[in-house]
Write a protein that holds these residues in place. Sequence first.
Motif, PDB file in Angstrom:
ATOM      1  N   THR A 105     -16.610 -92.321  51.282  1.00 54.82           N
ATOM      2  CA  THR A 105     -16.477 -92.399  52.744  1.00 54.82           C
ATOM      3  C   THR A 105     -17.078 -91.137  53.350  1.00 54.82           C
ATOM      4  O   THR A 105     -17.320 -90.154  52.654  1.00 54.82           O
ATOM      5  CB  THR A 105     -15.000 -92.451  53.185  1.00 54.82           C
ATOM      6  OG1 THR A 105     -14.379 -91.190  52.852  1.00 54.82           O
ATOM      7  CG2 THR A 105     -14.249 -93.597  52.540  1.00 54.82           C
ATOM      8  N   GLU A 106     -17.287 -91.184  54.671  1.00 57.85           N
ATOM      9  CA  GLU A 106     -17.583 -89.938  55.375  1.00 57.85           C
ATOM     10  C   GLU A 106     -16.278 -89.139  55.404  1.00 57.85           C
ATOM     11  O   GLU A 106     -15.206 -89.674  55.078  1.00 57.85           O
ATOM     12  CB  GLU A 106     -18.096 -90.231  56.784  1.00 57.85           C
ATOM     13  CG  GLU A 106     -17.233 -91.204  57.559  1.00 57.85           C
ATOM     14  CD  GLU A 106     -17.959 -91.824  58.752  1.00 57.85           C
ATOM     15  OE1 GLU A 106     -18.397 -91.072  59.627  1.00 57.85           O
ATOM     16  OE2 GLU A 106     -18.051 -93.051  58.819  1.00 57.85           O
ATOM     17  N   PHE A 107     -16.326 -87.874  55.821  1.00 60.17           N
ATOM     18  CA  PHE A 107     -15.079 -87.096  55.769  1.00 60.17           C
ATOM     19  C   PHE A 107     -14.088 -87.537  56.844  1.00 60.17           C
ATOM     20  O   PHE A 107     -14.472 -87.976  57.912  1.00 60.17           O
ATOM     21  CB  PHE A 107     -15.338 -85.595  55.849  1.00 60.17           C
ATOM     22  CG  PHE A 107     -15.783 -85.076  57.199  1.00 60.17           C
ATOM     23  CD1 PHE A 107     -14.913 -84.982  58.276  1.00 60.17           C
ATOM     24  CD2 PHE A 107     -17.097 -84.663  57.373  1.00 60.17           C
ATOM     25  CE1 PHE A 107     -15.324 -84.490  59.506  1.00 60.17           C
ATOM     26  CE2 PHE A 107     -17.526 -84.165  58.603  1.00 60.17           C
ATOM     27  CZ  PHE A 107     -16.633 -84.087  59.673  1.00 60.17           C
ATOM     28  N   ILE A 108     -12.825 -87.436  56.481  1.00 66.09           N
ATOM     29  CA  ILE A 108     -11.751 -87.676  57.451  1.00 66.09           C
ATOM     30  C   ILE A 108     -11.107 -86.313  57.679  1.00 66.09           C
ATOM     31  O   ILE A 108     -10.642 -85.675  56.739  1.00 66.09           O
ATOM     32  CB  ILE A 108     -10.719 -88.691  56.897  1.00 66.09           C
ATOM     33  CG1 ILE A 108     -11.402 -90.030  56.603  1.00 66.09           C
ATOM     34  CG2 ILE A 108      -9.549 -88.851  57.859  1.00 66.09           C
ATOM     35  CD1 ILE A 108     -10.504 -91.066  55.915  1.00 66.09           C
ATOM     36  N   ARG A 109     -11.138 -85.858  58.931  1.00 64.87           N
ATOM     37  CA  ARG A 109     -10.625 -84.516  59.236  1.00 64.87           C
ATOM     38  C   ARG A 109      -9.104 -84.545  59.286  1.00 64.87           C
ATOM     39  O   ARG A 109      -8.511 -85.383  59.976  1.00 64.87           O
ATOM     40  CB  ARG A 109     -11.221 -84.069  60.587  1.00 64.87           C
ATOM     41  CG  ARG A 109     -10.760 -82.719  61.059  1.00 64.87           C
ATOM     42  CD  ARG A 109     -11.477 -81.601  60.306  1.00 64.87           C
ATOM     43  NE  ARG A 109     -11.212 -80.336  60.980  1.00 64.87           N
ATOM     44  CZ  ARG A 109     -10.266 -79.472  60.615  1.00 64.87           C
ATOM     45  NH1 ARG A 109      -9.462 -79.724  59.593  1.00 64.87           N
ATOM     46  NH2 ARG A 109     -10.117 -78.332  61.280  1.00 64.87           N
ATOM     47  N   ILE A 110      -8.500 -83.639  58.521  1.00 61.80           N
ATOM     48  CA  ILE A 110      -7.035 -83.530  58.521  1.00 61.80           C
ATOM     49  C   ILE A 110      -6.714 -82.222  59.235  1.00 61.80           C
ATOM     50  O   ILE A 110      -6.906 -81.144  58.675  1.00 61.80           O
ATOM     51  CB  ILE A 110      -6.478 -83.484  57.076  1.00 61.80           C
ATOM     52  CG1 ILE A 110      -7.036 -84.621  56.196  1.00 61.80           C
ATOM     53  CG2 ILE A 110      -4.954 -83.468  57.070  1.00 61.80           C
ATOM     54  CD1 ILE A 110      -6.644 -86.019  56.604  1.00 61.80           C
ATOM     55  N   SER A 111      -6.261 -82.317  60.492  1.00 62.82           N
ATOM     56  CA  SER A 111      -5.989 -81.066  61.212  1.00 62.82           C
ATOM     57  C   SER A 111      -4.499 -80.825  61.390  1.00 62.82           C
ATOM     58  O   SER A 111      -3.911 -80.058  60.645  1.00 62.82           O
ATOM     59  CB  SER A 111      -6.747 -81.004  62.539  1.00 62.82           C
ATOM     60  OG  SER A 111      -6.857 -82.258  63.116  1.00 62.82           O
ATOM     61  N   SER A 112      -3.877 -81.508  62.354  1.00 69.31           N
ATOM     62  CA  SER A 112      -2.471 -81.152  62.559  1.00 69.31           C
ATOM     63  C   SER A 112      -1.508 -82.231  62.072  1.00 69.31           C
ATOM     64  O   SER A 112      -0.302 -82.048  62.083  1.00 69.31           O
ATOM     65  CB  SER A 112      -2.228 -80.875  64.033  1.00 69.31           C
ATOM     66  OG  SER A 112      -2.715 -81.949  64.765  1.00 69.31           O
ATOM     67  N   ASN A 113      -2.060 -83.361  61.666  1.00 68.47           N
ATOM     68  CA  ASN A 113      -1.219 -84.477  61.254  1.00 68.47           C
ATOM     69  C   ASN A 113      -1.900 -85.274  60.166  1.00 68.47           C
ATOM     70  O   ASN A 113      -3.115 -85.162  60.011  1.00 68.47           O
ATOM     71  CB  ASN A 113      -1.055 -85.439  62.442  1.00 68.47           C
ATOM     72  CG  ASN A 113       0.274 -85.253  63.112  1.00 68.47           C
ATOM     73  OD1 ASN A 113       1.288 -85.150  62.427  1.00 68.47           O
ATOM     74  ND2 ASN A 113       0.269 -85.202  64.428  1.00 68.47           N
ATOM     75  N   THR A 114      -1.158 -86.105  59.467  1.00 68.93           N
ATOM     76  CA  THR A 114      -1.819 -87.049  58.563  1.00 68.93           C
ATOM     77  C   THR A 114      -2.593 -88.046  59.447  1.00 68.93           C
ATOM     78  O   THR A 114      -2.215 -88.265  60.595  1.00 68.93           O
ATOM     79  CB  THR A 114      -0.795 -87.799  57.687  1.00 68.93           C
ATOM     80  OG1 THR A 114       0.233 -88.273  58.529  1.00 68.93           O
ATOM     81  CG2 THR A 114      -0.229 -86.912  56.610  1.00 68.93           C
ATOM     82  N   PRO A 115      -3.663 -88.645  58.923  1.00 72.10           N
ATOM     83  CA  PRO A 115      -4.485 -89.510  59.767  1.00 72.10           C
ATOM     84  C   PRO A 115      -3.734 -90.734  60.311  1.00 72.10           C
ATOM     85  O   PRO A 115      -2.801 -91.222  59.659  1.00 72.10           O
ATOM     86  CB  PRO A 115      -5.614 -89.957  58.839  1.00 72.10           C
ATOM     87  CG  PRO A 115      -5.454 -89.229  57.586  1.00 72.10           C
ATOM     88  CD  PRO A 115      -4.157 -88.542  57.561  1.00 72.10           C
ATOM     89  N   SER A 116      -4.170 -91.182  61.472  1.00 73.17           N
ATOM     90  CA  SER A 116      -3.520 -92.333  62.107  1.00 73.17           C
ATOM     91  C   SER A 116      -3.907 -93.622  61.371  1.00 73.17           C
ATOM     92  O   SER A 116      -4.902 -93.654  60.631  1.00 73.17           O
ATOM     93  CB  SER A 116      -3.981 -92.440  63.554  1.00 73.17           C
ATOM     94  OG  SER A 116      -5.363 -92.739  63.565  1.00 73.17           O
TER      95      SER A 116
END
Length: 317
Positions: free
Chosen positions: A24-35
């Motif tokens: 996959t392309e990257f999934i950014r993990i910043s302040s929460n787990t992904p929606s």
Amino acid sequence: MEGVTNPLMRNQIAQHGGLDLLCTEFIRISSNTPSLRVLKKQVVKTDDIPLSVQIMGNDASLMASSAKLMVDCGADIVDVNMGCPTKRAVKGGVGSAMLKDTSLCYQVLSAMREQVSCALSAKIRAGFDNKEDVFEILKAIVDSGADFLAVHPRRRIDHYKGQSDWRIIAALKEKSPIPVIGNGDVLTAADAIRMFKETNCDGVMIGRGALANPWIFLQTSQIMAGQEAFIPQWQDIYNFYKGMCDAFTDFCDSESGTLNKTKEMLMYFSLNLPEPAPFRQAIGRSQSLKEMMNNLHSLLKENQALCGKTICALGEV
Ligand SMILES: Cc1cc2nc3c(=O)[nH]c(=O)nc-3n(C[C@H](O)[C@H](O)[C@H](O)COP(=O)(O)O)c2cc1C
């Protein structure tokens, strides 16, 4: 690849065969787990091809819980992006910025290792600003319990300048107790085979080369199996982009959305042409899908003699 290797694109390319793994392309993990929306958009498997889901972040506990979520949603492999060179990523201390801090690489990967039993990997560059750092980075990755790594052998400060230095892939492979996947500037099947031979790597990862020639995986696997490699003719290429356009039509909300997405893919394809400018102009100025596909039809027909020569060529095998 961000903005490009969405599930539709992955599916289109995978239909031709020759692929062992999709990323996959990257999934950014910043302040929460992904929606759930992000997960549904990205964690989509194609047939029974293993899927590596890439996440990018530097908070060990959040990365660990996100990794678990990815596996619950169907990921076969979870990969950590330690290579993204953009200013935004570096400012946020993620992607290639992590290469400056091997203990952070270790912490993030080991926290993930504790949470998931599936294959775990890291995608790195050849250090942030010093190629010598790759061996310390390798140690952190191995010590964390990761199963393999992929390397794009340019430093972060190189961005995409110059040639990727395959000697770094070879050096890592020589020292690494875990498999090493090589990446960088593989534009033809011949390049892929050369990368295997020159570096002894365990696998080859292809980015831009696959966007320019969606048959590159098939061609590589055919040559490696001693078979005659398939050379797509202009009609095959037209049908590929027609299929992609139809898939985008079902997915995008508007014709302009489909138009822009397909144009983007065709710009990568234009790298096959000795003179891409006229192709790019004709595709770029198309106002509707019908006009773009008509233009594509004429352009491919006009250039049909280049099929196998520069278009989707095998290279010097
Ligand atoms: C448009 C674009 C988006 C990319 N997005 C990602 C990404 O999301 N994750 C990643 O690990 N690498 C990403 N990359 C880097 C590629 O995976 C690859 O390392 C790089 O392009 C060199 O390989 P290539 O010469 O085969 O393209 C991206 C590259 C491009 C051109």
